[in-house]
Design a protein around this motif. Sequence first.
Motif, PDB file in Angstrom:
ATOM      1  N   ASP A 157       0.844  -1.185   0.000  1.00 40.28           N
ATOM      2  CA  ASP A 157       0.000   0.000   0.000  1.00 40.28           C
ATOM      3  C   ASP A 157       0.879   1.235   0.000  1.00 40.28           C
ATOM      4  OD1 ASP A 157      -2.469   1.272   0.030  1.00 40.28           O
ATOM      5  OD2 ASP A 157      -2.395   1.521   2.213  1.00 40.28           O
ATOM      6  N   PRO A 158       0.780   2.118  -0.925  1.00 38.31           N
ATOM      7  CA  PRO A 158      -0.135   2.053  -2.064  1.00 38.31           C
ATOM      8  C   PRO A 158       0.461   1.175  -3.173  1.00 38.31           C
ATOM      9  CG  PRO A 158       1.101   4.087  -2.187  1.00 38.31           C
ATOM     10  CD  PRO A 158       1.535   3.380  -0.907  1.00 38.31           C
ATOM     11  N   LEU A 159      -0.402   0.563  -3.929  1.00 40.86           N
ATOM     12  CA  LEU A 159       0.003  -0.237  -5.078  1.00 40.86           C
ATOM     13  C   LEU A 159      -0.367   0.554  -6.328  1.00 40.86           C
ATOM     14  CD1 LEU A 159       1.211  -2.956  -5.982  1.00 40.86           C
ATOM     15  CD2 LEU A 159      -1.113  -3.838  -6.098  1.00 40.86           C
ATOM     16  N   LEU A 160       0.642   1.258  -6.873  1.00 38.04           N
ATOM     17  CA  LEU A 160       0.392   2.149  -8.000  1.00 38.04           C
ATOM     18  C   LEU A 160       0.144   1.384  -9.293  1.00 38.04           C
ATOM     19  CD1 LEU A 160       3.217   4.739  -7.257  1.00 38.04           C
ATOM     20  CD2 LEU A 160       0.804   4.853  -6.612  1.00 38.04           C
ATOM     21  N   ALA A 161       0.962   0.394  -9.524  1.00 41.34           N
ATOM     22  CA  ALA A 161       0.876  -0.400 -10.749  1.00 41.34           C
ATOM     23  C   ALA A 161       1.513  -1.743 -10.454  1.00 41.34           C
ATOM     24  CB  ALA A 161       1.602   0.290 -11.888  1.00 41.34           C
ATOM     25  N   LEU A 162       1.050  -2.779 -11.153  1.00 39.55           N
ATOM     26  CA  LEU A 162       1.582  -4.122 -10.950  1.00 39.55           C
ATOM     27  C   LEU A 162       1.804  -4.787 -12.298  1.00 39.55           C
ATOM     28  CD1 LEU A 162       2.280  -6.466  -9.011  1.00 39.55           C
ATOM     29  CD2 LEU A 162      -0.134  -7.134  -9.121  1.00 39.55           C
ATOM     30  N   VAL A 163       3.000  -5.340 -12.466  1.00 34.74           N
ATOM     31  CA  VAL A 163       3.320  -6.154 -13.632  1.00 34.74           C
ATOM     32  C   VAL A 163       3.510  -7.568 -13.118  1.00 34.74           C
ATOM     33  CG1 VAL A 163       4.976  -6.593 -15.473  1.00 34.74           C
ATOM     34  CG2 VAL A 163       4.391  -4.236 -14.866  1.00 34.74           C
ATOM     35  N   VAL A 164       2.839  -8.530 -13.739  1.00 37.71           N
ATOM     36  CA  VAL A 164       2.919  -9.932 -13.328  1.00 37.71           C
ATOM     37  C   VAL A 164       3.690 -10.690 -14.402  1.00 37.71           C
ATOM     38  CG1 VAL A 164       1.624 -11.994 -12.718  1.00 37.71           C
ATOM     39  CG2 VAL A 164       0.709  -9.742 -12.148  1.00 37.71           C
ATOM     40  N   VAL A 165       4.785 -11.337 -13.994  1.00 33.76           N
ATOM     41  CA  VAL A 165       5.620 -12.113 -14.904  1.00 33.76           C
ATOM     42  C   VAL A 165       5.636 -13.546 -14.383  1.00 33.76           C
ATOM     43  CG1 VAL A 165       7.901 -12.343 -15.949  1.00 33.76           C
ATOM     44  CG2 VAL A 165       7.069 -10.067 -15.288  1.00 33.76           C
ATOM     45  N   ALA A 166       5.129 -14.479 -15.199  1.00 36.56           N
ATOM     46  CA  ALA A 166       5.063 -15.874 -14.767  1.00 36.56           C
ATOM     47  C   ALA A 166       4.863 -16.765 -15.986  1.00 36.56           C
ATOM     48  CB  ALA A 166       3.904 -16.075 -13.788  1.00 36.56           C
ATOM     49  N   PRO A 167       5.275 -18.046 -15.870  1.00 37.24           N
ATOM     50  CA  PRO A 167       4.961 -18.977 -16.950  1.00 37.24           C
ATOM     51  C   PRO A 167       3.442 -19.136 -17.066  1.00 37.24           C
ATOM     52  CG  PRO A 167       6.139 -20.087 -15.161  1.00 37.24           C
ATOM     53  CD  PRO A 167       6.018 -18.653 -14.787  1.00 37.24           C
ATOM     54  N   PRO A 168       2.943 -19.548 -18.223  1.00 35.53           N
ATOM     55  CA  PRO A 168       1.494 -19.571 -18.464  1.00 35.53           C
ATOM     56  C   PRO A 168       0.655 -20.257 -17.386  1.00 35.53           C
ATOM     57  CG  PRO A 168       2.667 -20.005 -20.505  1.00 35.53           C
ATOM     58  CD  PRO A 168       3.699 -19.961 -19.407  1.00 35.53           C
ATOM     59  N   ARG A 169       1.071 -21.418 -16.915  1.00 34.64           N
ATOM     60  CA  ARG A 169       0.259 -22.140 -15.917  1.00 34.64           C
ATOM     61  C   ARG A 169       0.166 -21.359 -14.605  1.00 34.64           C
ATOM     62  NH1 ARG A 169       1.316 -28.373 -14.375  1.00 34.64           N
ATOM     63  NH2 ARG A 169       2.023 -27.691 -12.342  1.00 34.64           N
ATOM     64  N   MET A 170       1.276 -20.778 -14.158  1.00 34.15           N
ATOM     65  CA  MET A 170       1.258 -20.007 -12.916  1.00 34.15           C
ATOM     66  C   MET A 170       0.518 -18.691 -13.114  1.00 34.15           C
ATOM     67  SD  MET A 170       1.942 -20.245  -9.844  1.00 34.15           S
ATOM     68  CE  MET A 170       2.367 -19.462  -8.333  1.00 34.15           C
ATOM     69  N   LEU A 171       0.642 -18.102 -14.294  1.00 36.79           N
ATOM     70  CA  LEU A 171      -0.085 -16.879 -14.601  1.00 36.79           C
ATOM     71  C   LEU A 171      -1.592 -17.126 -14.478  1.00 36.79           C
ATOM     72  CD1 LEU A 171       0.523 -13.979 -15.426  1.00 36.79           C
ATOM     73  CD2 LEU A 171       0.487 -14.720 -17.803  1.00 36.79           C
ATOM     74  N   ALA A 172      -2.040 -18.237 -14.998  1.00 36.51           N
ATOM     75  CA  ALA A 172      -3.461 -18.597 -14.897  1.00 36.51           C
ATOM     76  C   ALA A 172      -3.870 -18.797 -13.441  1.00 36.51           C
ATOM     77  CB  ALA A 172      -3.745 -19.855 -15.706  1.00 36.51           C
ATOM     78  N   GLU A 173      -3.018 -19.427 -12.653  1.00 37.48           N
ATOM     79  CA  GLU A 173      -3.318 -19.667 -11.238  1.00 37.48           C
ATOM     80  C   GLU A 173      -3.395 -18.346 -10.476  1.00 37.48           C
ATOM     81  OE1 GLU A 173      -4.807 -21.906  -8.684  1.00 37.48           O
ATOM     82  OE2 GLU A 173      -3.949 -22.943 -10.405  1.00 37.48           O
ATOM     83  N   LEU A 174      -2.461 -17.429 -10.770  1.00 30.53           N
ATOM     84  CA  LEU A 174      -2.488 -16.122 -10.115  1.00 30.53           C
ATOM     85  C   LEU A 174      -3.757 -15.355 -10.487  1.00 30.53           C
ATOM     86  CD1 LEU A 174       1.249 -15.134 -10.581  1.00 30.53           C
ATOM     87  CD2 LEU A 174       0.108 -15.572  -8.398  1.00 30.53           C
ATOM     88  N   ARG A 175      -4.121 -15.386 -11.768  1.00 30.52           N
ATOM     89  CA  ARG A 175      -5.356 -14.704 -12.208  1.00 30.52           C
ATOM     90  C   ARG A 175      -6.566 -15.235 -11.439  1.00 30.52           C
ATOM     91  NH1 ARG A 175      -4.029 -15.861 -18.142  1.00 30.52           N
ATOM     92  NH2 ARG A 175      -2.793 -14.065 -18.751  1.00 30.52           N
TER      93      ARG A 175
END
Length: 148
Positions: free
Chosen positions: A96-114
């Motif tokens: 806090d505060p979270l101004l912007a977030l970039v998520v970098v992950a392999p496809p399977r983990m990206l899906a899990e995070l989403r």
Amino acid sequence: MTGRLNLMIPHDGSVVVCDGRKALVLRNEGHPRALDLRMERVFEAPPNPPTREQGTDRPPRVRLGNRRSSIEQTDWHRMAETRFALDVVTALDRIDPLLALVVVAPPRMLAELRRVLPERLRRAIVAEVDKDLTKHPVEEIGRHLADA
């Protein structure tokens, strides 16, 4: 990822680089066009022994009338990745505060995070990059993102 994204990470924007076993939380202390990523936090998943040590090697069987059928075996490693994704998201939600977030992950983990991201974090995401960069040094991660 195809083509260039023209990725702009604002000053004090956050980057999470994650796979199923490790997550790096970075902050851009530079300019959007001249990244200066700094390590904020590192998460390591607890040890995840082989499936044979966590459960049975043979899938269970079930009787349906006169027929027998096997049930899909529990994927203990996938369950551990899901728990790890939730732990990472819980920690990100405390920024806090979270101004912007970039998520970098392999496809399977990206899906899990989403799947486990709360709405507040979804709104903060400016980009998702489907690469596994957890084993790269921070400077190299910055170069990959600058070239994205």
